[in-house]
Scaffold this motif. Structure first.
Motif, PDB file in Angstrom:
ATOM      1  N   TYR A 265      -5.279  -1.400  -6.337  1.00 55.19           N
ATOM      2  CA  TYR A 265      -4.739  -2.699  -7.389  1.00 55.19           C
ATOM      3  C   TYR A 265      -3.340  -2.658  -5.098  1.00 55.19           C
ATOM      4  CZ  TYR A 265      -5.568  -1.093 -11.796  1.00 55.19           C
ATOM      5  OH  TYR A 265      -6.352  -1.373 -12.600  1.00 55.19           O
ATOM      6  N   ASN A 266      -3.038  -3.597  -4.984  1.00 60.90           N
ATOM      7  CA  ASN A 266      -1.779  -3.825  -4.407  1.00 60.90           C
ATOM      8  C   ASN A 266      -0.988  -4.945  -5.546  1.00 60.90           C
ATOM      9  OD1 ASN A 266      -4.804  -4.259  -2.079  1.00 60.90           O
ATOM     10  ND2 ASN A 266      -3.174  -3.404  -1.625  1.00 60.90           N
ATOM     11  N   TRP A 267       0.705  -4.498  -5.498  1.00 60.84           N
ATOM     12  CA  TRP A 267       1.238  -4.418  -6.405  1.00 60.84           C
ATOM     13  C   TRP A 267       2.970  -3.962  -5.647  1.00 60.84           C
ATOM     14  CZ3 TRP A 267       2.837  -0.646 -10.929  1.00 60.84           C
ATOM     15  CH2 TRP A 267       3.535  -1.579 -11.565  1.00 60.84           C
ATOM     16  N   MET A 268       3.209  -5.400  -6.486  1.00 62.46           N
ATOM     17  CA  MET A 268       4.603  -4.682  -6.806  1.00 62.46           C
ATOM     18  C   MET A 268       5.586  -4.425  -7.157  1.00 62.46           C
ATOM     19  SD  MET A 268       5.050  -6.400  -3.610  1.00 62.46           S
ATOM     20  CE  MET A 268       6.811  -6.397  -3.332  1.00 62.46           C
ATOM     21  N   LEU A 269       5.911  -3.184  -7.095  1.00 63.60           N
ATOM     22  CA  LEU A 269       6.376  -2.198  -8.466  1.00 63.60           C
ATOM     23  C   LEU A 269       7.535  -2.496  -8.125  1.00 63.60           C
ATOM     24  CD1 LEU A 269       6.213  -0.393 -10.526  1.00 63.60           C
ATOM     25  CD2 LEU A 269       5.801   1.418  -9.207  1.00 63.60           C
ATOM     26  N   ASN A 270       9.021  -2.912  -8.919  1.00 68.76           N
ATOM     27  CA  ASN A 270      10.448  -2.866  -8.975  1.00 68.76           C
ATOM     28  C   ASN A 270      10.681  -3.709  -7.193  1.00 68.76           C
ATOM     29  OD1 ASN A 270      12.519  -1.910  -9.861  1.00 68.76           O
ATOM     30  ND2 ASN A 270      13.479  -0.575  -8.476  1.00 68.76           N
ATOM     31  N   VAL A 274       3.529  -1.319  -3.040  1.00 66.58           N
ATOM     32  CA  VAL A 274       2.186   0.229  -3.232  1.00 66.58           C
ATOM     33  C   VAL A 274       1.361  -1.159  -3.851  1.00 66.58           C
ATOM     34  CG1 VAL A 274       4.346   0.668  -4.558  1.00 66.58           C
ATOM     35  CG2 VAL A 274       2.752  -0.172  -5.717  1.00 66.58           C
ATOM     36  N   GLU A 275       0.453   1.082  -3.361  1.00 66.57           N
ATOM     37  CA  GLU A 275      -1.381   0.701  -3.283  1.00 66.57           C
ATOM     38  C   GLU A 275      -1.403   1.921  -4.378  1.00 66.57           C
ATOM     39  OE1 GLU A 275      -4.593   0.449  -0.833  1.00 66.57           O
ATOM     40  OE2 GLU A 275      -4.357   2.293  -0.563  1.00 66.57           O
ATOM     41  N   ILE A 276      -2.899   1.304  -5.967  1.00 69.68           N
ATOM     42  CA  ILE A 276      -2.338   2.295  -6.381  1.00 69.68           C
ATOM     43  C   ILE A 276      -4.027   2.478  -6.592  1.00 69.68           C
ATOM     44  CG2 ILE A 276      -2.659   3.108  -9.131  1.00 69.68           C
ATOM     45  CD1 ILE A 276       0.149   1.331  -9.027  1.00 69.68           C
ATOM     46  N   ILE A 277      -4.580   3.414  -6.956  1.00 66.21           N
ATOM     47  CA  ILE A 277      -6.146   4.165  -7.316  1.00 66.21           C
ATOM     48  C   ILE A 277      -6.600   4.438  -7.920  1.00 66.21           C
ATOM     49  CG2 ILE A 277      -8.371   4.384  -5.856  1.00 66.21           C
ATOM     50  CD1 ILE A 277      -7.138   4.370  -2.989  1.00 66.21           C
ATOM     51  N   ASP A 278      -7.384   3.662  -9.274  1.00 71.14           N
ATOM     52  CA  ASP A 278      -7.389   3.802 -10.307  1.00 71.14           C
ATOM     53  C   ASP A 278      -9.119   4.676 -10.150  1.00 71.14           C
ATOM     54  OD1 ASP A 278      -8.952   4.695 -12.527  1.00 71.14           O
ATOM     55  OD2 ASP A 278      -7.629   3.388 -13.741  1.00 71.14           O
ATOM     56  N   SER A 294      -4.139   7.804  -7.682  1.00 71.87           N
ATOM     57  CA  SER A 294      -3.294   7.772  -6.846  1.00 71.87           C
ATOM     58  C   SER A 294      -2.583   6.704  -6.461  1.00 71.87           C
ATOM     59  CB  SER A 294      -4.630   8.408  -5.317  1.00 71.87           C
ATOM     60  OG  SER A 294      -5.299   9.303  -5.967  1.00 71.87           O
ATOM     61  N   ILE A 295      -0.848   6.891  -5.354  1.00 72.96           N
ATOM     62  CA  ILE A 295      -0.441   6.324  -4.605  1.00 72.96           C
ATOM     63  C   ILE A 295       0.445   6.153  -4.104  1.00 72.96           C
ATOM     64  CG2 ILE A 295       1.468   7.346  -6.295  1.00 72.96           C
ATOM     65  CD1 ILE A 295       2.809   4.271  -7.009  1.00 72.96           C
TER      66      ILE A 295
END
Length: 425
Positions: A265-270, A274-278, A294-295
């Motif tokens: 996931y390439n995501w806007m957090l707050n 961020v990049e998040i790997i599930d 992982s983040i």
């Protein structure tokens, strides 16, 4: 890190006709049985003993009684060479088992019945579903399927599905990013066809099982959120929504013993990219799937949140056991109006707390929201250098009749926490 990975120091045993055979031993140090334990052997470790393993070569393993063990070889880096050899083995309490291992030209699992499977299939123009996709980028801001306007979704069962011989799960490959549970009453792999026929709803009990969980705006069967501070208050933020700038699915391994897939996931957090790997895996014989999150570029402080749905009649609880922290619920909350028990197990060293999201007014049809409702959740630490791991469990009484008892499920999960805490040696 995968919790069940076992890295073994191999002991040289014999040379005969240019064939090297080594032995290694595995100890179950606990006074409890371990069923279908996942053992992982890294190719790099094997080559320290055997030397370079040529392309097209396989691994043969036999136990102390000379019974062959099915070995699965997985290419984790997509370089057309296998990186790990894995197998499942059941250990009696306090059992130490010795195995022999050598290099062979034969594939030991070529005709093995599958006990684990993952798939993503996309709809064709004629409303059939195509072959399994190994890599796919989700359409930008892909909305939930509106079944009042289309009979079938873009992806079979609305996204990736993974299963073993006990149960199955699916991920909504859209802005919801929810996770759902399919209860199974047969051991075979069924998720390649479930949902392809509009006249055979998976919400109704069939000879294979059914979709047993109502998800709504909960975290369902182990979906992901994050907890951080906003204006001095703790806030839960669901992974998903319009702040996803890119979401990529990749199949890593597809049975017959172990299945693995990865969502990036390439995501806007707050308001921060961020990049998040599930990375999620499932293997035969278990009532859980395992996920490593992982983040990169995480805001601080932030905690990973994992949840289980809270609908109908159920009772929840939490406890710590050995090196594990556990959140669970038990009761008749399946879509079949019978017992569906759920739990999450994490490492106690990362555990930060449990909580409960507010109940939602359920009058009228479900309208999907980013806010989280109807959820028990457990939180743990996560940062750029420290991935988070959890196991999500589901026990449906039609799969195993003993799951119709809260006392049985709590005892079962307590035993699982012990196994999670103490790997084989």
């Amino acid at each position: 890190m995968r919790k069940s990975a076992l890295y073994i120091l191999f002991i040289f045993f014999a040379f005969s006709c240019n064939v090297q055979t080594h032995t290694f031993s595995i100890l179950n140090s606990l006074a409890v049985e371990r069923t279908d334990e996942l053992i992982i052997l890294k190719r790099t470790d094997l080559e320290k003993q055997f030397g370079n393993i040529a392309d097209g070569k396989f691994i043969e393993i036999k136990d102390a009684e000379n019974n062959p063990v099915v070995v699965q070889l997985d290419d984790l880096t997509d370089d057309k060479k296998w990186d790990e050899a894995v197998f499942l083995y059941s250990f009696k309490p306090k059992q130490k088992e010795t195995f022999s291992i050598n290099i062979t030209d034969e594939n030991s699992y070529a005709n093995t019945i599958a006990r684990a499977h993952v798939r993503l299939r996309k709809k064709n123009a004629d409303d059939t579903f195509g072959d399994i996709i190994t890599k796919e980028i989700m359409p930008d801001k892909n909305p939930p399927t509106d079944f009042s306007k289309q009979a079938l979704p873009l992806y079979l069962t609305e996204g990736p599905a993974w299963e073993n011989d006990k149960l199955a799960f699916r991920l909504y490959f859209d802005t919801r990013n929810g996770k759902d549970i399919f209860g199974k009453i047969i051991p075979g792999m069924v998720m390649d066809t479930i949902g392809a026929n509009v006249n055979a709803s998976y919400h109704n009990l069939s000879n294979w099982g059914m979709d047993v969980l109502h998800v709504g705006n909960s975290l369902g069967g182990g979906a992901i959120a994050f907890k951080l501070k906003e204006n001095g208050k703790d806030t839960l933020i669901r992974l998903g929504g319009d702040n996803i700038t890119k979401e990529t699915y990749q199949q890593i391994a597809d049975g017959p013993l172990l299945a693995i897939f990865r969502i990036t996931y390439n995501w806007m957090l707050n308001n921060k990219p961020v990049e998040i790997i599930d990375e999620t895996s499932i293997w035969g014989g278990q009532y859980f799937y395992q996920t490593k999150i992982s983040i990169k570029n995480a805001p601080a402080p932030v905690e990973l949140v994992t949840g289980i749905a809270d609908f109908n009649q159920n009772k929840s609880g939490d406890f710590t056991e050995d090196n594990a922290a556990v959140l669970y619920s038990a009761g008749p909350q399946s879509e079949n109006h019978d017992w569906l028990d759920m739990a999450v197990i994490i490492f106690k060293k990362n555990y930060t707390g449990v909580g409960e999201a507010p109940k939602e007014d359920h009058n009228g049809p479900v309208v999907y929201k980013q806010k989280i409702f109807d959820t028990y959740y457990i939180t743990q630490t996560i940062n750029d250098n420290d991935p988070a791991v959890y196991r999500f469990y589901a026990g449906w009484e039609k799969t195993e009749k003993n799951f119709a008892s809260a006392d049985y499920f709590k005892s079962f999960i307590k035993n699982q926490a012990v196994l999670f805490s103490t790997p084989v040696q």
